[in-house]
Design a protein around this motif. Structure first.
Motif, PDB file in Angstrom:
ATOM      1  N   TRP A 248       0.762  -1.351  -0.031  1.00 30.20           N
ATOM      2  CA  TRP A 248       0.188   0.161  -0.256  1.00 30.20           C
ATOM      3  C   TRP A 248       0.769   1.347   0.197  1.00 30.20           C
ATOM      4  O   TRP A 248       0.387   2.343  -0.469  1.00 30.20           O
ATOM      5  CB  TRP A 248      -0.923   0.018   1.232  1.00 30.20           C
ATOM      6  CG  TRP A 248      -2.048  -1.041   1.193  1.00 30.20           C
ATOM      7  CD1 TRP A 248      -2.093  -2.292   1.907  1.00 30.20           C
ATOM      8  CD2 TRP A 248      -3.076  -0.923   0.318  1.00 30.20           C
ATOM      9  NE1 TRP A 248      -3.114  -2.801   1.603  1.00 30.20           N
ATOM     10  CE2 TRP A 248      -3.918  -2.129   0.615  1.00 30.20           C
ATOM     11  CE3 TRP A 248      -3.675  -0.078  -0.566  1.00 30.20           C
ATOM     12  CZ2 TRP A 248      -5.063  -2.217   0.107  1.00 30.20           C
ATOM     13  CZ3 TRP A 248      -4.979  -0.100  -1.291  1.00 30.20           C
ATOM     14  CH2 TRP A 248      -5.624  -1.395  -0.949  1.00 30.20           C
ATOM     15  N   LYS A 249       1.877   1.364   0.755  1.00 33.14           N
ATOM     16  CA  LYS A 249       2.703   2.531   0.619  1.00 33.14           C
ATOM     17  C   LYS A 249       4.208   1.993   0.882  1.00 33.14           C
ATOM     18  O   LYS A 249       4.604   1.337   1.730  1.00 33.14           O
ATOM     19  CB  LYS A 249       2.242   3.118   1.812  1.00 33.14           C
ATOM     20  CG  LYS A 249       2.809   4.690   1.961  1.00 33.14           C
ATOM     21  CD  LYS A 249       2.445   5.375   3.282  1.00 33.14           C
ATOM     22  CE  LYS A 249       2.786   6.821   3.180  1.00 33.14           C
ATOM     23  NZ  LYS A 249       2.377   7.781   2.095  1.00 33.14           N
ATOM     24  N   ILE A 285       9.281  -0.401   2.907  1.00 34.50           N
ATOM     25  CA  ILE A 285       8.066  -0.778   3.191  1.00 34.50           C
ATOM     26  C   ILE A 285       7.314   0.036   4.166  1.00 34.50           C
ATOM     27  O   ILE A 285       7.840  -0.175   5.372  1.00 34.50           O
ATOM     28  CB  ILE A 285       7.589  -2.482   3.162  1.00 34.50           C
ATOM     29  CG1 ILE A 285       8.610  -3.128   2.051  1.00 34.50           C
ATOM     30  CG2 ILE A 285       6.257  -2.655   3.219  1.00 34.50           C
ATOM     31  CD1 ILE A 285       8.875  -4.515   2.326  1.00 34.50           C
ATOM     32  N   LEU A 286       6.138   0.690   4.137  1.00 37.80           N
ATOM     33  CA  LEU A 286       5.564   1.397   5.086  1.00 37.80           C
ATOM     34  C   LEU A 286       3.841   0.575   5.314  1.00 37.80           C
ATOM     35  O   LEU A 286       3.643   0.633   6.712  1.00 37.80           O
ATOM     36  CB  LEU A 286       5.320   2.847   4.591  1.00 37.80           C
ATOM     37  CG  LEU A 286       6.539   3.633   4.276  1.00 37.80           C
ATOM     38  CD1 LEU A 286       6.187   5.070   4.255  1.00 37.80           C
ATOM     39  CD2 LEU A 286       7.458   3.599   5.450  1.00 37.80           C
ATOM     40  N   SER A 287       3.520   0.041   4.614  1.00 38.61           N
ATOM     41  CA  SER A 287       2.095  -0.507   4.755  1.00 38.61           C
ATOM     42  C   SER A 287       1.878  -1.684   3.960  1.00 38.61           C
ATOM     43  O   SER A 287       2.070  -1.376   2.531  1.00 38.61           O
ATOM     44  CB  SER A 287       1.150   0.654   4.677  1.00 38.61           C
ATOM     45  OG  SER A 287      -0.231   0.082   4.806  1.00 38.61           O
ATOM     46  N   VAL A 288       1.404  -2.730   4.593  1.00 38.61           N
ATOM     47  CA  VAL A 288       1.403  -3.840   3.571  1.00 38.61           C
ATOM     48  C   VAL A 288      -0.198  -4.591   3.876  1.00 38.61           C
ATOM     49  O   VAL A 288      -0.639  -4.414   5.191  1.00 38.61           O
ATOM     50  CB  VAL A 288       2.409  -4.923   3.899  1.00 38.61           C
ATOM     51  CG1 VAL A 288       3.578  -4.306   3.267  1.00 38.61           C
ATOM     52  CG2 VAL A 288       2.627  -5.476   5.293  1.00 38.61           C
ATOM     53  N   GLN A 289      -0.472  -5.591   3.196  1.00 40.23           N
ATOM     54  CA  GLN A 289      -1.677  -6.520   3.538  1.00 40.23           C
ATOM     55  C   GLN A 289      -1.566  -7.818   3.108  1.00 40.23           C
ATOM     56  O   GLN A 289      -1.598  -8.238   1.890  1.00 40.23           O
ATOM     57  CB  GLN A 289      -3.065  -5.816   2.860  1.00 40.23           C
ATOM     58  CG  GLN A 289      -4.092  -6.485   3.431  1.00 40.23           C
ATOM     59  CD  GLN A 289      -5.373  -5.693   2.913  1.00 40.23           C
ATOM     60  OE1 GLN A 289      -5.561  -4.814   2.228  1.00 40.23           O
ATOM     61  NE2 GLN A 289      -6.658  -6.302   3.415  1.00 40.23           N
ATOM     62  N   PRO A 290      -0.953  -8.838   4.014  1.00 36.97           N
ATOM     63  CA  PRO A 290      -0.731 -10.309   3.677  1.00 36.97           C
ATOM     64  C   PRO A 290      -2.160 -10.714   3.250  1.00 36.97           C
ATOM     65  O   PRO A 290      -3.174 -10.135   3.781  1.00 36.97           O
ATOM     66  CB  PRO A 290      -0.377 -10.704   4.690  1.00 36.97           C
ATOM     67  CG  PRO A 290       0.284  -9.669   5.698  1.00 36.97           C
ATOM     68  CD  PRO A 290      -0.479  -8.504   5.316  1.00 36.97           C
ATOM     69  N   ARG A 295      -5.128  -4.698   6.752  1.00 42.15           N
ATOM     70  CA  ARG A 295      -3.785  -3.598   6.248  1.00 42.15           C
ATOM     71  C   ARG A 295      -3.164  -3.575   7.665  1.00 42.15           C
ATOM     72  O   ARG A 295      -3.854  -3.255   8.768  1.00 42.15           O
ATOM     73  CB  ARG A 295      -4.498  -2.606   5.632  1.00 42.15           C
ATOM     74  CG  ARG A 295      -3.412  -1.459   4.903  1.00 42.15           C
ATOM     75  CD  ARG A 295      -3.812  -0.387   4.339  1.00 42.15           C
ATOM     76  NE  ARG A 295      -4.863  -0.538   3.627  1.00 42.15           N
ATOM     77  CZ  ARG A 295      -5.503   0.305   2.469  1.00 42.15           C
ATOM     78  NH1 ARG A 295      -4.895   1.631   2.514  1.00 42.15           N
ATOM     79  NH2 ARG A 295      -6.543   0.116   1.790  1.00 42.15           N
ATOM     80  N   MET A 296      -1.704  -3.362   7.423  1.00 43.35           N
ATOM     81  CA  MET A 296      -1.068  -3.544   8.717  1.00 43.35           C
ATOM     82  C   MET A 296       0.229  -2.702   8.508  1.00 43.35           C
ATOM     83  O   MET A 296       0.785  -2.344   7.483  1.00 43.35           O
ATOM     84  CB  MET A 296      -0.807  -4.704   9.238  1.00 43.35           C
ATOM     85  CG  MET A 296       0.246  -5.649   8.384  1.00 43.35           C
ATOM     86  SD  MET A 296       0.705  -7.322   9.049  1.00 43.35           S
ATOM     87  CE  MET A 296      -1.099  -8.095   9.063  1.00 43.35           C
ATOM     88  N   THR A 297       0.885  -2.095   9.446  1.00 43.61           N
ATOM     89  CA  THR A 297       2.202  -1.387   9.369  1.00 43.61           C
ATOM     90  C   THR A 297       3.286  -2.359   9.238  1.00 43.61           C
ATOM     91  O   THR A 297       2.910  -3.670   9.539  1.00 43.61           O
ATOM     92  CB  THR A 297       2.469  -0.611  10.793  1.00 43.61           C
ATOM     93  OG1 THR A 297       2.568  -1.353  11.937  1.00 43.61           O
ATOM     94  CG2 THR A 297       1.331   0.534  11.107  1.00 43.61           C
TER      95      THR A 297
END
Length: 314
Positions: A248-249, A285-290, A295-297
């Motif tokens: 995401w970011k 990597i600042l924001s991801v979603q496995p 969505r998580m930090t």
């Protein structure tokens, strides 16, 4: 001035709100897309523009296809004496019978400096291409998409951390600042406008599902640009431990390493995680979603998945 407003998503709702606050601008009615199913219940939900219009007690018209229903639409809209139609992200192309109906025609707020990036996704595409400047164009509607004469242009800066959400907010505010002075007061003639240089035209298309797949062999800046163009609504994705990983970011960092292993993860400390791109440089990597997760930090991701330097995105 008496106007009608055509729009659908949140940015156009913000413009409508701004117009409704102006005593010299009379919004007579609104045209927006039909209510669409949303969420697990698939309950039809009104557009943000419809919500604002109903709260202001404005007549609202919705057509599944204004092109196919142009006779019905023209009969509906002819009941009013709007002098100008204002369009911002309506979502459908207006037929000539509609856009030429009011006294002063119809104008459109477009999210680029025309004739560059005509089409459906100018804000996303400007990020995808790494623009450092973008802006808005207020133009007359014509029979061909985004080819109408230009009334006013305003530039906006595009920062490296902007995504589609933040840049769209800049575009919307620039549109409000440029459009409202045009609409104040009485008019006796059409707006002054200049033809576009069609030889300099570029085009953009809708973002497709396959555009979300990240090619980790690209350079760090190209991958970063694609991720921010796809955020905050879609996100770009790759694979991690054989499952989908949405990014995401990200943030470009001044760090590179040999040999080049695109997708290689590198822990910097307990809260910082990088991945390598095709030019050897890394993105933070600042924001991801496995897959199947919220969505998580990146800190939560590192802790929850016990990330090591042996891990990689694919």
């Amino acid at each position: 001035m008496k106007i009608a407003f055509f729009g659908t998503p949140e940015p156009s709702a913000k413009l409508l709100q701004a117009l409704l606050k102006e005593p010299d601008i009379q919004v007579q009615f609104v045209v927006t897309n039909p209510d669409r199913p949303k969420g697990r219940s698939k309950t039809p939900v009104p557009s943000p523009v419809k919500d604002i219009a109903l709260a202001a007690n404005l007549p609202v018209f919705q057509y599944e296809s204004i092109k196919k229903e142009k006779e019905t639409a023209l009969a509906d809209l002819s009941k009013f004496d709007a002098e100008l139609y204002v369009v911002f992200a309506y979502g459908s192309i207006l037929p000539k019978e509609i856009f030429s109906h009011p006294k002063f025609g119809s104008i459109n707020l477009h999210g680029s400096i025309l004739p560059d990036l005509r089409g459906a996704s100018p804000v996303q595409t400007s990020l995808w291409k790494g623009y450092t400047k973008s802006g808005i164009s207020i133009q007359y509607l014509g029979e061909k998409m985004d080819e109408g004469d230009i009334i006013r242009i305003q530039e906006v800066d595009v920062d490296l951390e902007d995504d589609t959400g933040t840049l769209m907010e800049k575009i919307t505010q620039a549109g409000i600042q440029s459009l409202i002075p045009l609409l104040k007061g009485e008019r006796t003639s059409a707006f002054e406008a200049s033809p576009q240089d069609h030889s300099k035209a570029t085009y953009c298309t809708k973002i497709l599902a396959e555009d979300r797949v990240l090619d980790l062999k690209l350079s760090a800046i190209d991958i970063h640009n694609r991720i921010r163009a796809l955020s905050p609504d879609l996100g770009g994705y790759c694979r991690f431990r054989d499952k989908r990983m949405v990014l995401w970011k990200t943030r470009p960092v001044d760090f590179s390493e040999a040999p080049i292993q695109p997708g290689k993860l590198k822990r910097m400390d307990k809260k910082a995680l990088l991945f390598q791109c095709g030019d050897g440089r890394f993105l933070e990597i600042l924001s991801v979603q496995p897959e199947n997760k919220n969505r998580m930090t990146v800190a939560d991701f590192m802790n929850g998945f016990r990330i090591s330097d042996e891990d990689r995105f694919e």
